[in-house]
Design a protein around this motif. Structure first.
Motif, mmCIF file in Angstrom:
data_model
loop_
_atom_site.group_PDB
_atom_site.id
_atom_site.type_symbol
_atom_site.label_atom_id
_atom_site.label_comp_id
_atom_site.label_asym_id
_atom_site.label_seq_id
_atom_site.Cartn_x
_atom_site.Cartn_y
_atom_site.Cartn_z
ATOM 1 N N MET A 92 0.821 -1.220 0.000
ATOM 2 C CA MET A 92 0.000 0.000 0.000
ATOM 3 C C MET A 92 0.850 1.263 0.000
ATOM 4 N N ASP A 93 2.053 1.197 0.585
ATOM 5 C CA ASP A 93 2.904 2.383 0.694
ATOM 6 C C ASP A 93 4.090 2.355 -0.276
ATOM 7 N N SER A 94 4.089 1.405 -1.221
ATOM 8 C CA SER A 94 5.138 1.320 -2.256
ATOM 9 C C SER A 94 6.535 1.178 -1.661
ATOM 10 N N ILE A 95 6.692 0.185 -0.783
ATOM 11 C CA ILE A 95 7.968 -0.056 -0.107
ATOM 12 C C ILE A 95 8.640 -1.295 -0.691
ATOM 13 N N PRO A 96 9.920 -1.182 -1.104
ATOM 14 C CA PRO A 96 10.599 -2.330 -1.716
ATOM 15 C C PRO A 96 11.010 -3.387 -0.692
ATOM 16 N N VAL A 97 10.332 -4.509 -0.710
ATOM 17 C CA VAL A 97 10.624 -5.626 0.191
ATOM 18 C C VAL A 97 10.639 -6.903 -0.642
ATOM 19 N N ILE A 378 11.493 8.868 13.550
ATOM 20 C CA ILE A 378 10.249 8.590 14.265
ATOM 21 C C ILE A 378 9.455 7.540 13.502
ATOM 22 N N VAL A 379 9.132 6.459 14.187
ATOM 23 C CA VAL A 379 8.284 5.405 13.641
ATOM 24 C C VAL A 379 6.980 5.464 14.426
ATOM 25 N N THR A 380 5.864 5.093 13.812
ATOM 26 C CA THR A 380 4.607 5.073 14.577
ATOM 27 C C THR A 380 3.824 3.797 14.302
ATOM 28 N N ASP A 381 2.977 3.482 15.247
ATOM 29 C CA ASP A 381 1.904 2.539 14.986
ATOM 30 C C ASP A 381 0.754 3.340 14.387
ATOM 31 N N VAL A 382 -0.482 2.925 14.602
ATOM 32 C CA VAL A 382 -1.610 3.585 13.922
ATOM 33 C C VAL A 382 -2.685 3.999 14.918
ATOM 34 N N GLY A 383 -3.103 5.254 14.814
ATOM 35 C CA GLY A 383 -4.140 5.771 15.698
ATOM 36 C C GLY A 383 -3.886 7.231 16.015
ATOM 37 N N GLN A 384 -4.424 7.681 17.153
ATOM 38 C CA GLN A 384 -4.261 9.086 17.529
ATOM 39 C C GLN A 384 -2.788 9.471 17.643
ATOM 40 N N HIS A 385 -1.992 8.613 18.285
ATOM 41 C CA HIS A 385 -0.567 8.913 18.479
ATOM 42 C C HIS A 385 0.138 9.114 17.140
ATOM 43 N N GLN A 386 -0.293 8.388 16.115
ATOM 44 C CA GLN A 386 0.282 8.512 14.768
ATOM 45 C C GLN A 386 0.052 9.917 14.216
ATOM 46 N N MET A 387 -1.165 10.419 14.386
ATOM 47 C CA MET A 387 -1.488 11.761 13.895
ATOM 48 C C MET A 387 -0.747 12.830 14.690
ATOM 49 N N TRP A 388 -0.701 12.682 16.016
ATOM 50 C CA TRP A 388 0.029 13.642 16.834
ATOM 51 C C TRP A 388 1.518 13.646 16.470
ATOM 52 N N SER A 404 2.644 3.312 8.765
ATOM 53 C CA SER A 404 1.764 2.588 7.848
ATOM 54 C C SER A 404 0.637 3.524 7.425
ATOM 55 N N GLY A 405 0.754 4.063 6.213
ATOM 56 C CA GLY A 405 -0.213 5.049 5.736
ATOM 57 C C GLY A 405 -1.427 4.427 5.075
ATOM 58 N N GLY A 406 -1.200 3.662 4.014
ATOM 59 C CA GLY A 406 -2.309 3.141 3.222
ATOM 60 C C GLY A 406 -3.108 2.066 3.915
ATOM 61 N N LEU A 407 -2.428 1.094 4.554
ATOM 62 C CA LEU A 407 -3.136 -0.016 5.190
ATOM 63 C C LEU A 407 -3.547 0.318 6.616
ATOM 64 N N GLY A 408 -2.815 1.216 7.262
ATOM 65 C CA GLY A 408 -3.157 1.586 8.636
ATOM 66 C C GLY A 408 -3.032 0.404 9.582
ATOM 67 N N THR A 409 -1.839 -0.192 9.639
ATOM 68 C CA THR A 409 -1.624 -1.452 10.347
ATOM 69 C C THR A 409 -1.261 -1.235 11.815
#
Length: 560
Positions: A92-97, A378-388, A404-409
């Motif tokens: 979803m985020d176009s990451i080469p893996v 800075i790495v984030t999980d997903v939720g309010q803390h991600q937006m802050w 995780s932008g597109g999938l919101g994992t």
């Protein structure tokens, strides 16, 4: 030319591609590959994660932080299927893996054998390509092609599944240097001229930057374009750091939790220049009313993104860095004094703000920014803390915000920060997590402890699923169905039990000291920060509404 086993060929191909770190978990069908890795342990570092999903996220975080291809390994059946969420996140985020799995012996395929799953079929919709190798003569070329596909044009994950008998067989191997990647450029001189013409005609231009600008390495060209156009710039979650967060032209994020300045400015502009951005639903809100006063110029490497979500007036398909280099050469210096004054007034009228009376995530992010001098990854999980984390840390360079932008994992961050730290050991690497997310991935604290990887896990603990609760508060009559997590879990005790240091923070004056201490320890540290359960992320745009209807806490107070 050498005679090697299939497993040895796999390892030699990884070395050809410059792979120095892999993340994975062994099992029966992939044992031959792990045996070969053992023989090359001085050349390729293997990180044994606690769960295969952690390995996929770690490979993703490594790729985002470094720009190189991340690699993860898993055995057949449940090992392979445990990679699926991480592969989808990267897609979803176009990451080469490159995900390498092994399957049962060829005669056992299709017979419901023990731990047999058609993982190439499972992952087909969430990879750029998925292979199953049944013939050892095709093994080396398949792995080389997988890396090439993962890197070229619009990057993304590739899966290579190999039957166990192929890894055991013997075949000739000859080393090859990696080939050049295709750029994916399809533009014409006319496309460039049309883009330059639209930019010159605009009186109220706005630049909208997405993750493609990070992937392309085009941040210098984007900043130069903003200067030549004399235009304000907003970004998406994936575009963080392309524009320096301290730059006066920068207006903050756009979209559901974007700034009022970005959302109102884009709604008023007469030309929107989209750079490596795909007009996600979380950005555009009501598509029919998005930037309705503007002509749209979209520059993207993927032709499929043009006119997919928003109709454009002009487009250029190709590598962003290359295209902007050409456009910047053609553009004269422009001036939009009145428009920029208006944007400046919006910024002054609608700054980001939060309740400063007690401990909060925005305050924590500001302190992390201050203590690390804005240099942390800075790495984030997903939720309010991600937006802050996206709103209140000022990112000054690309590849410093991984999320995780597109999938919101949920559960992405801890594996990803381990991968980021392995790829960027010189940087302070911090994962910002919610208590709900940590419950999904806390086993990876044991991974960080096993290898003494000095990551910092900041847990924003409000004892609820914060973002879902925010929606329940605003749109579901405060019916908090299954979002309260106020139970007996002690995250500091869990972290210590898994081999990490732990610090609990309950007051503002403890934050900077805790971050400083965590950095000084040079070992994995969890910092639990206890905040109120009803802190909310503002500004906000209701789902399906135009982004011009952005509101914040002040607007809610007026309505009340």
């Amino acid at each position: 030319m050498m005679q090697l086993t299939g497993a040895e060929i796999v390892v030699e191909c990884l070395k050809e591609q410059g792979v120095d770190t892999v993340f994975g978990y062994p099992g029966g069908t992939i044992l031959n590959v792990y045996d070969a890795l053992y023989m090359h342990r001085e050349e390729i570092t293997h990180i044994l994660t606690s769960h295969e999903q952690g390995a996929a996220h770690a490979a993703d975080g490594y790729a985002r932080a470094t720009g190189k291809v991340g690699v993860c390994l898993a055995t057949s059946g449940p090992g392979a299927t445990n990679l699926v969420t991480g592969i989808a996140t990267a897609y979803m985020d176009s990451i080469p893996v490159v995900a390498i799995t092994c399957n049962v012996n060829l005669p056992l395929l299709g017979k419901d054998s023990f731990q047999e799953v058609d993982i190439a079929g499972v992952t087909m919709p969430i990879t750029k390509h998925s292979y199953i190798v049944k013939d050892i003569s095709k093994l080396a070329d398949t792995i080389r092609r997988a890396f090439s596909i993962a890197r070229e044009k619009r990057p993304g994950p590739v899966l290579v599944d190999i039957t166990k008998d192929v890894t055991a067989g013997v075949y000739e191997y000859e080393k090859q240097a990696p080939g050049e990647c295709e750029s994916g450029c399809k533009y014409t001189d006319e496309d460039i001229k049309r883009a330059v013409s639209l930019i010159q005609e605009a009186k109220k231009p706005f630049i909208y930057v997405g993750g493609g600008a990070v992937i392309s390495g085009a941040y210098k060209e984007v900043r130069a374009l903003a200067g030549l156009m004399d235009a304000p710039v907003c970004d998406t979650l994936m575009g963080k750091g392309v524009m320096d967060g301290h730059d006066e032209r920068y207006t903050g994020m756009i979209g559901m939790h974007g700034t009022k300045t970005s959302n109102l400015g884009v709604s008023e502009c007469d030309l929107l220049v989209a750079l490596g951005a795909r007009f996600s639903d979380r950005v555009v809100g009501n598509a029919a009313m998005f930037a309705s006063n503007a002509k749209i110029l979209q520059i993207d490497i993927d032709a499929a993104e043009i006119n997919k979500n928003i109709r454009t007036d002009a487009s250029v398909v190709g590598d962003l860095k290359e295209i902007l280099t050409l456009i910047n050469k053609e553009l004269p210096q422009m001036e939009h004094k009145q428009w920029n004054e208006h944007i400046k007034e919006l910024k002054e009228k609608f700054p980001l703000n939060y309740d400063e009376s007690g401990l909060s995530c925005p305050y924590i992010m500001e302190q992390i920014d201050k203590v690390t001098d804005g240099k942390a990854v800075i790495v984030t999980d997903v939720g309010q803390h991600q937006m802050w984390a996206a709103q209140y840390f000022k990112y000054s360079e690309p590849r410093s915000f991984l999320s995780s932008g597109g999938l919101g994992t949920m559960g992405y961050g801890l594996g990803a920060v381990i991968g980021a730290k392995m790829g960027r050991p010189e940087r302070v690497c911090i994962n910002i997590a919610g208590d709900g997310c940590l419950r999904m991935n806390m086993n990876e604290l044991a991974t960080a402890a096993r290898y003494q990887i000095p990551i910092i896990e900041v847990v924003i603990n409000n004892h609820v699923l914060g973002m879902v609760r925010q929606w329940q508060t605003l749109f579901y009559g405060k019916r908090y169905s299954q979002t309260v997590l106020n139970d007996g879990v002690d995250f500091c005790m869990v972290a210590k039990g898994l081999g990490c240091e732990a610090i609990r923070v309950t007051r503002k004056e403890e934050v900077a000291q805790a971050i400083t201490r965590a950095i000084e320890l040079k070992k994995p540290v969890l910092i639990e920060c206890v905040i109120p359960e009803d802190d909310k992320v503002f500004p906000m745009v209701p789902a399906g509404a135009p982004i011009s209807e952005v509101f914040d806490a002040t607007d809610l107070e007026k309505e009340a």
